[in-house]
Write a protein that holds these residues in place. Structure first.
Motif, mmCIF file in Angstrom:
data_model
loop_
_atom_site.group_PDB
_atom_site.id
_atom_site.type_symbol
_atom_site.label_atom_id
_atom_site.label_comp_id
_atom_site.label_asym_id
_atom_site.label_seq_id
_atom_site.Cartn_x
_atom_site.Cartn_y
_atom_site.Cartn_z
ATOM 1 N N PHE A 50 3.129 -1.160 4.060
ATOM 2 C CA PHE A 50 2.473 0.139 3.979
ATOM 3 C C PHE A 50 3.560 1.210 3.942
ATOM 4 N N SER B 161 -1.835 -0.922 -4.215
ATOM 5 C CA SER B 161 -2.854 0.081 -3.953
ATOM 6 C C SER B 161 -2.163 1.418 -3.690
ATOM 7 N N TRP C 275 0.659 5.192 0.416
ATOM 8 C CA TRP C 275 -0.272 6.210 0.904
ATOM 9 C C TRP C 275 0.369 7.586 0.755
ATOM 10 N N CYS D 85 -2.952 5.250 -2.702
ATOM 11 C CA CYS D 85 -3.962 6.176 -2.188
ATOM 12 C C CYS D 85 -3.400 7.585 -2.114
ATOM 13 N N ALA E 37 -8.728 2.947 3.803
ATOM 14 C CA ALA E 37 -7.697 1.997 4.225
ATOM 15 C C ALA E 37 -8.193 0.560 4.105
ATOM 16 N N HIS F 26 -3.084 -2.279 7.573
ATOM 17 C CA HIS F 26 -2.245 -3.047 6.650
ATOM 18 C C HIS F 26 -1.261 -3.944 7.393
ATOM 19 N N ALA G 226 -8.267 -0.260 0.392
ATOM 20 C CA ALA G 226 -6.887 -0.412 -0.081
ATOM 21 C C ALA G 226 -6.302 -1.736 0.380
ATOM 22 N N LYS G 227 -6.632 -2.147 1.591
ATOM 23 C CA LYS G 227 -6.163 -3.437 2.112
ATOM 24 C C LYS G 227 -6.691 -4.574 1.236
ATOM 25 N N GLN H 233 0.856 -1.177 0.000
ATOM 26 C CA GLN H 233 0.000 0.000 0.000
ATOM 27 C C GLN H 233 0.893 1.228 0.000
ATOM 28 N N ALA I 119 -4.689 -4.595 -1.991
ATOM 29 C CA ALA I 119 -3.339 -5.117 -1.759
ATOM 30 C C ALA I 119 -3.371 -6.615 -1.500
ATOM 31 N N ARG J 172 -2.052 2.569 8.489
ATOM 32 C CA ARG J 172 -0.850 1.724 8.568
ATOM 33 C C ARG J 172 -1.145 0.458 9.372
#
Length: 188
Positions: free
Chosen positions: A105, A79, A8, A81, A66, A98, A69-70, A6, A73, A95
């Motif tokens: 992350f 992912s 971010w 973001c 999140a 993930h 996104a998880k 991920q 991933a 964080r």
């Protein structure tokens, strides 16, 4: 071997987060690495259209992002973001979500001065915030909590989108998320 992660991106509106995120997404996909970019435009028009910009709504927005996104991933998609995500506690939660799923992350701080962000404001949001038409706008009437220990800081003031994206690619290579040979034949 490619590991899933991920990425971010956080920073003020107009910092360049979304441009970098979508440039990274295009690069990864062009190299055969599944990737997907999430930002306010594609999240707040659907999944989070019922949320405003109060602190509670912002927290819920980031929590939902999140979690989505998880899922990306976990399914093998990098992912990416790009959200202002002004509160450190919310980024820490992203964080943790993930980390608890054993997914990497990376918090990327797109550090761009406020005056540069305002000069890039094609939607006129800063102007509206300064006129009082938008309440709780980060950088104007709401504080932005800078990340304390981001995995990478990118200063976009003097960098192109491609140069900024290269910094993320280099990080992902150094962390074994993408193989080094991908960058060697890159046009980024």
């Amino acid at each position: 071997m490619i590991f899933i992660a991920q990425v971010w991106l956080t920073g003020l509106s107009g910092a360049g987060k979304t441009s970098i995120a979508f440039e990274l997404e295009a690069f990864l996909v062009s190299k055969g690495i599944p990737a997907y970019g999430l930002d306010g435009d594609n999240i707040r028009t659907g999944l989070n259209k019922n949320l405003g910009f109060t602190q509670v709504d912002r927290e819920e927005n980031i929590r939902r992002v999140a979690e989505v996104a998880k899922l990306f991933a976990d399914s093998g998609v990098v992912s990416i973001c790009s959200f202002v995500s002004p509160f450190g506690e919310d980024r820490d939660l992203a964080r943790k979500i993930h980390k608890d799923a054993d997914l990497k992350f990376f918090e990327i701080f797109i550090d761009t001065p406020l005056n540069v962000c305002e000069s890039r404001d094609v939607k006129g949001l800063y102007k509206k915030a300064r006129e009082g038409a938008i309440q709780g706008f980060t950088g104007v009437t709401q504080a932005y909590e800078k990340p304390e220990k981001p995995d990478l800081i990118v200063h976009t003031e003097d960098l192109s989108v491609k140069e900024s994206t290269n910094k993320l690619i280099e990080l992902l290579i150094s962390e074994n998320i993408i193989p080094k040979y991908i960058k060697d034949d890159a046009d980024v």
